[in-house]
Design a protein around this motif. Structure first.
Motif, PDB file in Angstrom:
ATOM      1  N   MET A   9       0.837  -1.202   0.000  1.00  0.00           N
ATOM      2  CA  MET A   9       0.000   0.000   0.000  1.00  0.00           C
ATOM      3  C   MET A   9       0.870   1.249   0.000  1.00  0.00           C
ATOM      4  O   MET A   9       0.552   2.241  -0.656  1.00  0.00           O
ATOM      5  CB  MET A   9      -0.902   0.011   1.234  1.00  0.00           C
ATOM      6  CG  MET A   9      -2.070  -0.931   1.113  1.00  0.00           C
ATOM      7  SD  MET A   9      -3.309  -0.627   2.370  1.00  0.00           S
ATOM      8  CE  MET A   9      -4.424   0.458   1.522  1.00  0.00           C
ATOM      9  N   ARG A  10       1.976   1.188   0.732  1.00  0.00           N
ATOM     10  CA  ARG A  10       2.863   2.353   0.801  1.00  0.00           C
ATOM     11  C   ARG A  10       3.397   2.692  -0.584  1.00  0.00           C
ATOM     12  O   ARG A  10       3.310   3.834  -1.036  1.00  0.00           O
ATOM     13  CB  ARG A  10       4.015   2.007   1.754  1.00  0.00           C
ATOM     14  CG  ARG A  10       5.071   3.056   1.888  1.00  0.00           C
ATOM     15  CD  ARG A  10       5.964   2.718   3.063  1.00  0.00           C
ATOM     16  NE  ARG A  10       6.739   1.505   2.833  1.00  0.00           N
ATOM     17  CZ  ARG A  10       8.075   1.493   2.694  1.00  0.00           C
ATOM     18  NH1 ARG A  10       8.736   2.610   2.804  1.00  0.00           N
ATOM     19  NH2 ARG A  10       8.716   0.376   2.488  1.00  0.00           N
ATOM     20  N   LEU A  11       3.922   1.645  -1.265  1.00  0.00           N
ATOM     21  CA  LEU A  11       4.468   1.908  -2.594  1.00  0.00           C
ATOM     22  C   LEU A  11       3.342   2.202  -3.583  1.00  0.00           C
ATOM     23  O   LEU A  11       3.506   3.013  -4.494  1.00  0.00           O
ATOM     24  CB  LEU A  11       5.305   0.716  -3.058  1.00  0.00           C
ATOM     25  CG  LEU A  11       6.519   0.468  -2.153  1.00  0.00           C
ATOM     26  CD1 LEU A  11       7.302  -0.748  -2.631  1.00  0.00           C
ATOM     27  CD2 LEU A  11       7.431   1.691  -2.119  1.00  0.00           C
ATOM     28  N   GLY A  12       2.196   1.537  -3.379  1.00  0.00           N
ATOM     29  CA  GLY A  12       1.055   1.789  -4.262  1.00  0.00           C
ATOM     30  C   GLY A  12       0.588   3.228  -4.166  1.00  0.00           C
ATOM     31  O   GLY A  12       0.253   3.856  -5.178  1.00  0.00           O
TER      32      GLY A  12
ATOM     33  N   ALA B  43      -3.082   0.814   8.857  1.00  0.00           N
ATOM     34  CA  ALA B  43      -1.803   0.817   9.554  1.00  0.00           C
ATOM     35  C   ALA B  43      -1.986   1.057  11.048  1.00  0.00           C
ATOM     36  O   ALA B  43      -1.279   0.467  11.865  1.00  0.00           O
ATOM     37  CB  ALA B  43      -0.895   1.894   8.955  1.00  0.00           C
ATOM     38  N   LYS B  44      -2.948   1.914  11.423  1.00  0.00           N
ATOM     39  CA  LYS B  44      -3.094   2.259  12.825  1.00  0.00           C
ATOM     40  C   LYS B  44      -3.926   1.234  13.593  1.00  0.00           C
ATOM     41  O   LYS B  44      -3.580   0.852  14.695  1.00  0.00           O
ATOM     42  CB  LYS B  44      -3.769   3.641  12.973  1.00  0.00           C
ATOM     43  CG  LYS B  44      -3.015   4.784  12.380  1.00  0.00           C
ATOM     44  CD  LYS B  44      -1.766   5.186  13.130  1.00  0.00           C
ATOM     45  CE  LYS B  44      -2.013   5.701  14.526  1.00  0.00           C
ATOM     46  NZ  LYS B  44      -0.711   6.005  15.169  1.00  0.00           N
ATOM     47  N   PHE B 318      11.351   6.451   0.438  1.00  0.00           N
ATOM     48  CA  PHE B 318       9.991   5.986   0.181  1.00  0.00           C
ATOM     49  C   PHE B 318       9.079   6.138   1.391  1.00  0.00           C
ATOM     50  O   PHE B 318       7.920   5.749   1.336  1.00  0.00           O
ATOM     51  CB  PHE B 318      10.002   4.540  -0.303  1.00  0.00           C
ATOM     52  CG  PHE B 318      10.618   4.397  -1.659  1.00  0.00           C
ATOM     53  CD1 PHE B 318       9.965   4.906  -2.771  1.00  0.00           C
ATOM     54  CD2 PHE B 318      11.843   3.806  -1.820  1.00  0.00           C
ATOM     55  CE1 PHE B 318      10.532   4.809  -4.026  1.00  0.00           C
ATOM     56  CE2 PHE B 318      12.414   3.701  -3.077  1.00  0.00           C
ATOM     57  CZ  PHE B 318      11.763   4.197  -4.186  1.00  0.00           C
ATOM     58  N   GLY B 319       9.575   6.667   2.480  1.00  0.00           N
ATOM     59  CA  GLY B 319       8.711   6.944   3.611  1.00  0.00           C
ATOM     60  C   GLY B 319       8.455   5.727   4.474  1.00  0.00           C
ATOM     61  O   GLY B 319       8.734   4.592   4.102  1.00  0.00           O
ATOM     62  N   GLN B 324       2.393   5.199   9.865  1.00  0.00           N
ATOM     63  CA  GLN B 324       3.428   4.415  10.528  1.00  0.00           C
ATOM     64  C   GLN B 324       4.621   5.260  10.941  1.00  0.00           C
ATOM     65  O   GLN B 324       5.663   4.731  11.318  1.00  0.00           O
ATOM     66  CB  GLN B 324       3.898   3.293   9.603  1.00  0.00           C
ATOM     67  CG  GLN B 324       2.785   2.320   9.287  1.00  0.00           C
ATOM     68  CD  GLN B 324       3.090   1.482   8.061  1.00  0.00           C
ATOM     69  OE1 GLN B 324       3.921   0.599   8.110  1.00  0.00           O
ATOM     70  NE2 GLN B 324       2.427   1.779   6.959  1.00  0.00           N
ATOM     71  N   GLY B 325       4.488   6.579  10.834  1.00  0.00           N
ATOM     72  CA  GLY B 325       5.594   7.436  11.231  1.00  0.00           C
ATOM     73  C   GLY B 325       5.563   7.713  12.720  1.00  0.00           C
ATOM     74  O   GLY B 325       4.732   7.187  13.463  1.00  0.00           O
TER      75      GLY B 325
END
Lengths: 175, 460
Positions: A9-12, B43-44, B318-319, B324-325
């Motif tokens: 999902m992050r890369l998407g 994510a949370k 890419f973060g 998720q930070g």
């Protein structure tokens, strides 16, 4: 939620964000409205010619000449094959000479549309006579058409390379 | 138009309205924030957030209504401004909602921000519907000057927040940042003023060492504006508004007169002024000091600038992924408004941050393009002014957060939390769309001229 899903999902997300940017740039590219630049090439030749003849309304004898075979007069030695604009806003424009009349002026249906304050809407025309000799004729323009330095009063044959001056535009015939 | 070789022809084509392109881009621009919203929830909480349907419908409804109004009232407007503004606003809502999930960062702001966004879009629509022609604004040149000055000066009489006096507090209603609205109104004034005066400013000059030096009396306006922006800096201790105000004038002066000398003068004056004020104004000194020594320990922790840099570093290219930070560790001021870029940079990384900045760039580009296409000088100058103000604001905020320039209290347009900011920027985009609609509208067919008939050849 598994680590893999989140990574995908992050890369998407980055991918769709950049896709949006790229699509936006494409929209800008296709959005350069106002002018359309067309490469004039051999491929377009066929389609454009009928229009040129329709609008130019060549003299009757020239029509006959065209019907009897346009190749004949072009094969003469020393005959010009193209008209080149050598000065003025249209510098670099070339028009192939294929027996058709070329009209010059500010009118939108002219073969060469002059963007020149000193040109009349129907300023002059260039056409081949019976022998294939190219003639320039002033169509009663306000500021005149000049062949070399002389103002034209009658239809005059054009020598190869002689400058025809209309306002700030200079055109000449070349081989 | 006969057959030719070796060359190109340039002809005009009818400008299409491109509303369908806009609709497609808008759908895209609504789907991306919804995707981000789901991503944060997953994510949370490891589940799709409950509010996702409401959020998607709300954003989609705003975008849809805006699109229909543009289709009806500004059919030839630029197809990209609305989608980009929607996307930035939607991403801003997602990031604010994401920061709301951290209890250490204060109360929830996202519902409020959604309400302010709705007001912003409503103002945007009102401008498109009621402002039929942007040239109407030209009539109010000097009135807008007065209004802008009042808006800029008003915050002096209200208590400052975090050291900067840029707020008007209305009891019971909340507070307002008048500088955000002043930037639009001042652009109207500059456009109207420079349109009338640009010949005097451009032509009456002497050439000296490759620069056109203006006459002394023509220096008057720029000196007045310079003095005003310095006074803002001194009395409101707000570097951002001061920079925006003066930079906007220099940009518009340059565009109106095409004289590089104005840029040189502007840079010299602003550098001189900033140094002069920096020597005696303690608030400005603190900001500059923090900018030069970000890693210095202050009160048990590092400076805000350093915290933002740690965020960017933690994100990498890419973060860390949305949600998720470690934004909860940003304990400085205003993580949801001025410092929202730090969270953006951490969670979607350099790649995402560059994408967001490119979106700002594209929006500004469309504004400048509108100025190029506009047919009237007032519209040209106004479009340049509005996009210039937008660009300066993005530069001041992004530059401040990334440590390029000393930090100033301004909000990232559309992205950051803040009611005044989001409303004012929707209004700004509304005016730009109105100008671009006028600029791109096909010119009416020319009336047949009787003279042209006279010179036609009579064919036998």
């Amino acid at each position: 939620m598994s680590e893999l899903t989140l990574t995908v999902m992050r890369l998407g997300f980055l991918a769709v964000l950049w896709l949006f940017v790229i699509v936006a740039v494409q929209v800008i590219r296709s959005d350069l409205f106002g002018t359309r630049v067309t490469q004039r090439g051999a491929a377009r030749r066929g389609g454009q010619e009928p229009r040129a003849q329709r609008q130019a309304a060549p003299p009757p004898q020239q029509q006959r000449r065209q019907d009897s075979g346009r190749g004949g007069n072009r094969q003469r030695r020393g005959a010009p094959t193209k008209l080149v604009v050598s000065e003025g806003t249209l510098t670099g424009t070339t028009v192939a000479l294929q027996g058709q009349t070329i009209s010059l002026g500010r009118a939108h249906d002219s073969t060469i549309v002059l963007d020149d304050d000193y040109a009349s809407s129907r300023h002059a025309r260039i056409y081949p006579d019976r022998d294939g000799q190219w003639i320039v004729e002033d169509l009663g323009s306000t500021n005149g058409t000049y062949l070399d330095r002389t103002r034209l009063t009658t239809p005059t044959p054009i020598p190869l390379g002689a400058p025809i001056r209309i306002g700030k535009t200079v055109i000449e015939l070349r081989k | 138009m006969s057959s030719t070789t070796n060359t190109t022809t340039v002809g005009t084509i009818g400008a299409p309205s491109r509303r369908n392109t806009e609709l497609a881009m808008l759908v895209f621009a609504v789907l991306i924030p919804v995707f981000a919203y789901i991503n944060v929830g997953l994510a949370k909480d490891h589940s799709v957030p409950a509010g996702v349907l409401g959020y998607a419908l709300g954003l989609g409804l705003l975008a849809g209504v805006a699109h229909l109004v543009v289709r009806k009232w500004a059919p030839y407007a630029d197809p990209l401004m609305l989608p980009i503004a929607t996307l930035l606003n939607g991403m801003g809502l997602v990031f604010i909602w994401r920061l709301d999930q951290e209890p250490s960062l204060g109360s929830a702001m996202a519902p409020n921000q959604l309400m302010w966004s709705t007001f912003g879009v409503a103002l945007f629509l009102a401008i498109l519907i009621f402002l039929k022609d942007h040239r109407v604004l030209q009539r109010y040149t000097y009135i807008s000057m007065v209004v802008a000055l009042v808006l800029l000066i008003a915050p002096v009489f209200f208590p400052g927040v975090n050291g900067a006096k840029i707020w008007i507090t209305i009891p019971g209603l909340g507070s307002l940042q008048p500088g955000e609205f002043a930037k639009i109104i001042i652009a109207v004034f500059f456009a109207g003023y420079l349109m009338v005066k640009r010949d005097a400013l451009a032509l009456a000059s002497r050439r000296f060492m490759g620069l056109y030096l203006p006459r002394g009396r023509d220096l008057g306006p720029i000196l007045v504006i310079w003095a005003l922006s310095l006074m803002i800096l001194v009395f409101e201790t707000d570097l951002g508004t001061s920079l925006l105000f003066f930079g906007l004038f220099v940009v518009m002066l340059y565009v109106a007169t095409e004289r590089t000398s104005w840029i040189v003068f502007g840079l010299l004056l602003s550098a001189g002024g900033a140094v002069a004020v920096g020597t005696f104004e303690s608030h400005v000194q603190t900001r500059v000091h923090n900018w030069l020594n970000p890693l210095e320990l202050q009160g048990g922790g590092v400076t805000e600038t350093a915290q933002a840099m740690y965020s960017f570093g933690s994100g990498g290219i890419f973060g860390s992924g949305l949600g998720q930070g470690y934004s909860r560790l940003i304990l400085g001021i205003a993580p949801k408004s001025d410092y929202i870029l730090a969270t953006v940079g951490e969670e979607i990384g350099l790649a995402g941050l560059m994408g967001i900045l490119l979106l700002y760039g594209l929006l500004i580009e469309r504004g400048i393009r509108t100025a190029l296409a506009a047919r009237d000088p007032f519209g040209k100058l106004l479009a340049v002014g509005l996009s210039g103000a937008f660009a300066l604001q993005v530069f001041v905020v992004a530059g401040g957060v990334t440590g390029l320039i000393p930090l100033t209290g301004m909000t990232m347009p559309f992205l950051a939390q803040g009611g005044s900011s989001v409303i004012a920027n929707w209004a700004l985009v509304g005016i730009l769309l109105r100008i671009s609609d006028t600029a791109r509208r096909p010119a009416p067919a020319p009336a047949p001229s009787t003279d042209a008939e006279m010179t036609q050849v009579v064919r036998p």
